[in-house]
Design a protein around this motif. Structure first.
Motif, PDB file in Angstrom:
ATOM      1  N   THR A  50       0.833  -1.208   0.000  1.00  0.00           N
ATOM      2  CA  THR A  50       0.000   0.000   0.000  1.00  0.00           C
ATOM      3  C   THR A  50       0.868   1.258   0.000  1.00  0.00           C
ATOM      4  O   THR A  50       0.349   2.365   0.121  1.00  0.00           O
ATOM      5  N   HIS A 111      -6.151  -0.003  -2.254  1.00  0.00           N
ATOM      6  CA  HIS A 111      -4.847  -0.215  -2.903  1.00  0.00           C
ATOM      7  C   HIS A 111      -4.341  -1.650  -2.678  1.00  0.00           C
ATOM      8  O   HIS A 111      -3.233  -1.885  -2.186  1.00  0.00           O
ATOM      9  N   GLN A 112      -5.162  -2.607  -3.067  1.00  0.00           N
ATOM     10  CA  GLN A 112      -4.810  -4.028  -2.991  1.00  0.00           C
ATOM     11  C   GLN A 112      -4.911  -4.638  -4.391  1.00  0.00           C
ATOM     12  O   GLN A 112      -6.017  -4.868  -4.898  1.00  0.00           O
TER      13      GLN A 112
END
Length: 521
Positions: A50, A111-112
């Protein structure tokens, strides 16, 4: 029926246009400039990080997952489609494709990267497979007299999905962009909602015809033992045991391999071959372009890519409809013979500096690439009958998965080898074109050996009738006729359905042509 099929294919066809998201996603944290990850970060670590932005090469795996899962899902669940019916398959496709977009939106928000791979790549890829084959299977049954035209109408939508979806996504990302967001996750949510409405409307808009359905006044062609259109049925469990299945598999794989390699490299190919000639400076090679010239050349190459997309779409309807007149086998002979000539002649067009000839050659090549997809379901129905054509088509789409790896690998690695060997940029594609022409020679040979299926593989008529009666939840004997439907008609609901899909298609065509105009300006 055709607008309902198009409603689904236009939505899932956005898979072709997903590259529009790569650049914004590569700066999802940095917003204006990418935050680079440590050079020693592994792909596994990138899936969960991240703290830095994703690389485009890591995002690009979603594109690979799309088409590997499309072929795999179509092969695995094709049999279920024939039992459950196209409507359930259409609903399942909508849930997977739109649900996958929502999971991807959550992946962007948190944000994966793994969530994007799982959402759009895996779950969305399964939706692609189910959504691709369910309308095709349905239309072939409704149009026994014009199978090519019917499948051409449906599969034209898959080719056209990106033509509508990519500019729509660009508009939405610009609308949602803020100082803290590149606007991608919001775009995913809105597109998922729009696509869900269209796909559910399509799924509930079609159904299979009554068993034994025939259009008013149409009689099947006489079976003289040599015809390439059978009146019999081959069971799903036996289709892959016939040599015809694997010959058609090879025909599709080789035709797609040649075309898909060109699609992936169309923009850099035009830029590297013609370079300064595209902006009226033929003496300026690709490596000598300054930044402003590169931007101008890239814009022209984008127009070339859009033009190829338009011919890819138009070819799906044109060639598939023509195959109703000249036959599926002769259509593929045309693809291969004309393709061999055009691939072999394209280096010559480049060497004499003729942009018009070069562009024309590849427009025709891409029309035959699209035409190959649209003609193959009708080819299968001719050989194996219509009872299991959706499931057989699903298994055959593993040829597409194979071609999706083979074509780009041949195109990219030979190009890199040529550059490493010191070949000038304007000539690095010459050898590749001859290799692709060689693939089409093999396809021509495979098509030559396709003959009618041997009688031993046909189901008994009593077994077919029993199966159709069971699927219709009726014990009545299967009758043949138009069942009072006649030939249909363009009534109010039909006109409304065509407008719903026709207006977005016309908008996409206008956007594409306006971009392609720079090629000739």
């Amino acid at each position: 029926m055709p607008p309902a099929a198009l409603a689904i294919h236009l939505c899932i066809g956005m898979a072709y246009g997903f590259s529009v998201f790569w650049l914004p996603l590569s700066r999802a944290i940095g917003i204006n400039r990418s935050v680079a990850c440590p050079p020693d970060m592994t792909l596994m670590a990138a899936l969960f990080t991240t703290s830095c932005d994703w690389k485009i090469s890591d995002l690009g795996w979603m594109y690979t997952l799309f088409f590997v899962l499309l072929g795999s899902a179509a092969a695995i669940w094709g049999g279920w489609l024939e039992r459950a019916g196209p409507r359930k398959a259409g609903v399942a496709s909508a849930l997977c494709w739109c649900g996958g977009l929502l999971i991807s939106a959550l992946g962007v928000y948190t944000h994966q990267l793994w969530m994007m791979w799982l959402g759009s790549g895996v779950i969305g890829g399964i939706g692609l497979g189910l959504g691709y084959i369910s309308p095709v299977s349905t239309l072939i049954k409704w149009f026994p007299d014009r199978r090519g035209m019917a499948t051409g109408m449906a599969i034209m939508g898959f080719g056209g999905g990106a033509m509508i979806g990519a500019p729509l996504a660009d508009i939405l990302m610009n609308y949602f962009r803020t100082p803290t967001s590149v606007g991608v996750w919001e775009t995913f949510v809105v597109m998922a909602a729009i696509y869900f409405v269209f796909m559910m409307g399509g799924a509930f808009g079609y159904r299979i015809p009554p068993a034994g359905w025939r259009p008013e006044g149409w009689t099947p062609p006489q079976d003289n033992g040599k015809s390439m259109i059978t009146k019999h049925q081959v069971h799903l469990k036996d289709a892959h045991k016939t040599p015809q299945f694997w010959l058609v598999w090879a025909v599709l794989c080789l035709n797609v391999s040649a075309g898909i390699g060109v699609i992936g490299m169309a923009s850099p190919m035009l830029q590297e071959i013609f370079a300064g000639a595209l902006i009226g400076q033929p003496d300026v090679a690709f490596g000598q372009l300054n930044d402003d010239q590169r931007k101008m050349v890239a814009a022209i190459a984008a127009g070339f890519t859009g033009l190829l997309s338009l011919f890819n779409i138009g070819g799906r309807f044109f060639w598939a409809s023509l195959s109703d007149k000249i036959g599926r086998k002769m259509t593929y002979y045309t693809f291969f013979a004309l393709g061999i000539a055009l691939y072999a002649a394209s280096p010559w067009a480049a060497h004499i500096g003729s942009k018009a000839l070069f562009v024309a050659f590849f427009c025709v090549i891409l029309s035959m690439y699209g035409g190959g997809f649209a003609t193959i379901p009708a080819y299968l129905a001719d050989l194996f009958g219509t009872q299991f054509v959706g499931a057989i088509h699903g298994r055959l789409l593993t040829a597409w998965s194979t071609a999706g790896i083979l074509g780009p690998v041949v195109m990219n690695y030979i190009r890199e080898a040529q550059i490493a060997a010191g070949v000038p940029r304007a000539q690095v594609y010459d050898f590749t074109m001859y290799i692709l022409a060689g693939m089409l020679v093999l396809g021509f040979v495979a098509n030559f050996f396709i003959k009618p299926v041997a009688d031993k593989w046909y189901m008994k008529e009593a077994d077919v009738a029993a199966l159709q009666a069971k699927n219709a939840a009726s014990s009545q004997l299967v009758q043949h006729g138009s069942f009072g439907i006649g030939k249909g008609g363009l009534d109010g609901p039909a006109v409304a359905a065509w407008l719903v899909v026709g207006v977005p298609i016309l908008w996409g065509v206008w956007i594409t042509l306006s971009k392609a105009f720079v090629l000739f300006h």
